[in-house]
Design a protein around this motif. Structure first.
Motif, PDB file in Angstrom:
ATOM      1  N   GLU A   1       0.833  -1.204   0.000  1.00  0.00           N
ATOM      2  CA  GLU A   1       0.000   0.000   0.000  1.00  0.00           C
ATOM      3  C   GLU A   1       0.871   1.259   0.000  1.00  0.00           C
ATOM      4  OE1 GLU A   1      -3.063   0.189   2.935  1.00  0.00           O
ATOM      5  OE2 GLU A   1      -3.862  -1.801   2.495  1.00  0.00           O
TER       6      GLU A   1
ATOM      7  N   LEU B   1       1.988   2.311  -3.330  1.00  0.00           N
ATOM      8  CA  LEU B   1       0.939   2.945  -4.133  1.00  0.00           C
ATOM      9  C   LEU B   1       0.594   4.344  -3.617  1.00  0.00           C
ATOM     10  CD1 LEU B   1      -1.393  -0.178  -4.554  1.00  0.00           C
ATOM     11  CD2 LEU B   1       0.143   0.800  -6.269  1.00  0.00           C
ATOM     12  N   ARG B   2       0.617   4.521  -2.276  1.00  0.00           N
ATOM     13  CA  ARG B   2       0.343   5.831  -1.665  1.00  0.00           C
ATOM     14  C   ARG B   2       1.446   6.138  -0.676  1.00  0.00           C
ATOM     15  NH1 ARG B   2      -5.869   6.624   0.099  1.00  0.00           N
ATOM     16  NH2 ARG B   2      -5.033   8.699   0.420  1.00  0.00           N
TER      17      ARG B   2
ATOM     18  N   ASN C   1       2.514   8.467   1.167  1.00  0.00           N
ATOM     19  CA  ASN C   1       2.337   9.151   2.461  1.00  0.00           C
ATOM     20  C   ASN C   1       1.338   8.437   3.368  1.00  0.00           C
ATOM     21  OD1 ASN C   1      -0.097   9.761   1.241  1.00  0.00           O
ATOM     22  ND2 ASN C   1      -0.127  11.884   1.999  1.00  0.00           N
ATOM     23  N   LEU C   2       0.798   7.291   2.908  1.00  0.00           N
ATOM     24  CA  LEU C   2      -0.189   6.517   3.666  1.00  0.00           C
ATOM     25  C   LEU C   2      -1.333   7.402   4.177  1.00  0.00           C
ATOM     26  CD1 LEU C   2       1.990   3.967   5.691  1.00  0.00           C
ATOM     27  CD2 LEU C   2       0.522   3.494   3.721  1.00  0.00           C
ATOM     28  N   GLY C   3      -1.817   8.261   3.307  1.00  0.00           N
ATOM     29  CA  GLY C   3      -2.874   9.186   3.690  1.00  0.00           C
ATOM     30  C   GLY C   3      -4.187   8.528   4.048  1.00  0.00           C
ATOM     31  N   GLN C   4      -4.312   7.242   3.752  1.00  0.00           N
ATOM     32  CA  GLN C   4      -5.557   6.533   4.075  1.00  0.00           C
ATOM     33  C   GLN C   4      -5.636   6.162   5.554  1.00  0.00           C
ATOM     34  OE1 GLN C   4      -2.912   5.426   2.369  1.00  0.00           O
ATOM     35  NE2 GLN C   4      -2.964   3.218   2.014  1.00  0.00           N
TER      36      GLN C   4
ATOM     37  N   ARG D   1       4.465  14.438   7.590  1.00  0.00           N
ATOM     38  CA  ARG D   1       3.008  14.473   7.470  1.00  0.00           C
ATOM     39  C   ARG D   1       2.350  14.730   8.813  1.00  0.00           C
ATOM     40  NH1 ARG D   1      -0.849   9.296   6.775  1.00  0.00           N
ATOM     41  NH2 ARG D   1      -2.553  10.363   7.844  1.00  0.00           N
TER      42      ARG D   1
END
Length: 638
Positions: A107, A110-111, A113-116, A146
């Motif tokens: 994950e 794919l993202r 900054n792990l904003g999810q 972040r």
């Protein structure tokens, strides 16, 4: 649940969570940290929090998710869910998601900054897997950049100093575990056969102790399957009034539905004997366990730079491992731990296990870093930096696989390799198979190579009989080696209609029936994964059998070009990578045959160095596939 030690420090934990972006929680086995901390965090801000909880193993991720869903009285996959390789039980509304560390790393690719997520919990950090170490490095960087991200590192052992130094003075909270007393029993003298000693100890416990299940630790799948068969054979012969033994294997390669069996209750006058690898050391609480049998060994992968191969070695555990195993017996009631080694041997064990990053091939972590845009590999934010020699070897391997270009930059092929849930060399093989139009046969073989102990060694008394039954599959390989024989086994297995026929055939050829069933599952999973990435895997070309065999071996050569050796006059071989002498293992169908060069996918060392899973190759193939490699080696020999 109100008795769990973690709840006694809830106020202190909430305060640290509110005041700090990074919290380190040292909680002993039985403290309740794995199930309660995610719920405590979620309760801080129910509508806002989105929590990821990583586990090194899929069985732990699945079972913890089920437990927390039960405790929150919600349906699994809604508020609480999980994601493991090829299986997703979560949705957009999931607030607490348990997942393997590998899935979180995917994950993160794919993202970045792990904003999810608002909180990431790294559980079982003391296990120090390569992926957990990678995650810590990435998260330490992300949390500085972040806002709104909280990191919780949870460990069962006192490794706090290393973690606090790495995370720049993060706050530490200690929680005592809930432990009932556990009696320790040692052997007066060492034993030679751990499987036999484990079975005998389990039978003695079953006869002498009135209640409670047994958890036995063995080093690997082969030993566990052997012990399971032995216990099944004696179960019906137990004396009258003694519980019936129900042996249950537990190891990572076992299908998920079979792993779940260890958590189910057995009927009256029955006793579970769970035979497990170190998968059962932490996180998992198997209900009813009162007795632990500790064989004192486990299997670890050790990287051999001189051969460019992982060797799977059975080695003594650490004192930390021994403590974790003993603790399994005291989770629910007083228990007993039977250590199948002497007390003197216990005191010679090293305090902690060696971090995986120090003994493994670092090709995968380096490919991951390159995929994430990290160029300064040596200067990256490692919790434990690999040795420079290991890094250089890995960079060379990735260059040979064409995952990196001449400048060390990741290639298009390298980016595709980084996404596949396979080691880089097998990812390379599979992607080349797609380009060559031979995806299906290569999928069969790659799936076999993803399973341990598929082809077993026959008992000496039955070796000749088993070899005679295997001979038609060897003859059908066109003298192209063990990889083609593997595929012939798979094709025949798939042609059998009933499960009884499949089990009987596996027994006759001394093939691990459970492992062969797993091969089919892994094959389906890999096929789904390739399709989800829009790879065209149905573009099969038509080849004559001999040409197809050549194409398959050439395809594997592209992934294992560093694992090649040239024939010497004395029938030994010399590796092209290092010039080391290596022999073909007697179990190989290539053993004793005259070939000019070989490729191998496995290496073992007993009395001498052996190549396993061997295929004959032609030097012109090697010249066509990796001329830069051969010319560099030739120059080095002069």
């Amino acid at each position: 649940m109100s008795q769990l030690p973690i709840l006694s420090v809830r106020d202190a934990l909430e305060q640290k969570l509110r005041q700090n972006k990074i919290t380190i929680l040292i909680g002993e086995t039985g403290s309740g940290k794995s199930t309660q901390v995610p719920q405590i965090i979620q309760a801080l801000n129910p509508k806002h929090e989105r929590i990821a909880v990583t586990q090194p193993r899929r069985v732990a991720a699945i079972n913890l998710a089920k437990r927390v869903a039960d405790e929150t009285k919600t349906k699994l996959g809604e508020l609480v869910g999980y994601t493991v390789r090829f299986q997703n039980m979560s949705n957009a509304h999931t607030r607490i998601k348990f997942l393997t560390d590998g899935m979180l790393l995917r994950e993160l690719m794919l993202r970045p900054n792990l904003g999810q997520y608002t909180t990431v919990i790294l559980d079982e950090a003391h296990e120090r897997t390569v992926v957990t170490d990678l995650l810590m490095g990435f998260l330490n960087d992300i949390v500085q950049k972040r806002d709104g991200l909280r990191i919780v590192v949870m460990s069962a052992t006192l490794d706090a100093e290393k973690f606090t130094h790495f995370f720049k003075g993060a706050q530490v909270l200690y929680v005592q575990g809930r432990r009932f007393p556990v009696e320790r029993h040692y052997l007066p003298t060492p034993v030679e056969d751990l499987v036999d000693a484990t079975v005998r100890t389990a039978i003695q416990i079953n006869i002498g102790e009135p209640t409670g299940d047994i958890l036995a630790f063995l080093s690997g799948q082969e030993d566990i399957d052997k012990a399971t068969d032995l216990l099944n054979s004696v179960s019906s012969a137990m004396p009258k009034g003694v519980p019936e033994i129900v042996p249950l294997p537990l190891y990572a390669a076992l299908p998920p539905q079979q792993q779940q069996n260890v958590f189910d209750k057995v009927g009256p006058n029955k006793r579970k004997v769970v035979l497990a690898t170190n998968i059962a050391e932490t996180s998992l609480t198997i209900p009813g366990v009162r007795y632990v049998i500790d064989g004192g060994t486990h299997k670890v992968k050790v990287w051999r730079h001189d051969l460019g191969l992982d060797s799977l070695l059975t080695t003594p555990i650490s004192k930390s491992n021994a403590a974790q195993r003993l603790g399994r017996a005291g989770r629910e009631a007083p228990g007993k731990c039977y250590r199948l080694y002497t007390e003197h041997d216990y005191h010679t064990l090293r305090p902690q296990g060696e971090p995986e990053i120090e003994r493994c091939d670092v090709s995968f972590p380096i490919l991951t870093l390159k995929s994430a845009g990290v160029d300064d590999i040596i200067g990256w934010n490692w919790l434990e930096r690999p040795k420079k020699g290991a890094i250089m070897t890995a960079l060379t391997q990735l260059y040979l696989l064409k995952a990196l270009d001449n400048e060390g930059k990741i290639t298009h092929l390298g980016k595709k390799m980084a996404i596949l849930p396979l080691p880089p060399h097998l990812s390379s093989v599979l992607l080349h198979a797609i380009d060559s139009g031979i995806t299906q046969p290569v999928l069969d073989i790659v799936s076999c190579l993803s399973i341990e102990n598929l082809i077993m060694n026959p008992h000496p008394d039955k070796r000749e009989e088993v070899n005679d039954k295997r001979l038609p599959f060897v003859q059908a390989s066109g003298n192209m080696g063990d990889l083609i024989v593997l595929r012939n086994y798979v094709l025949h297995y798939q042609s059998l209609k009933s499960n009884d026929d499949k089990r009987e055939w596996c027994k006759e050829l001394c093939i691990n029936a459970r492992a062969m069933a797993n091969v089919e599952d892994i094959r389906k999973q890999l096929e789904r994964y390739l399709k989800s990435n829009k790879d065209n895997i149905d573009n099969g070309k038509q080849f004559a059998p001999s040409d197809l065999f050549d194409e398959i071996v050439k395809c594997f050569l592209k992934g294992f070009v560093g694992n090649t050796a040239l024939s010497m006059p004395d029938r030994t071989f010399r590796t092209i990578s290092s010039g080391q002498t290596i022999n073909i293992h007697p179990s190989s169908c290539v053993f004793g045959k005259k070939v000019e060069a070989i490729m191998y996918t496995e290496y073992i060392f007993t009395t001498k160095a052996y190549a396993r899973m061997v295929s004959p190759i032609q030097l012109e193939w090697l010249q066509a596939i990796a001329p830069h490699y051969l010319s560099r080696r030739s120059a080095g020999d002069e």
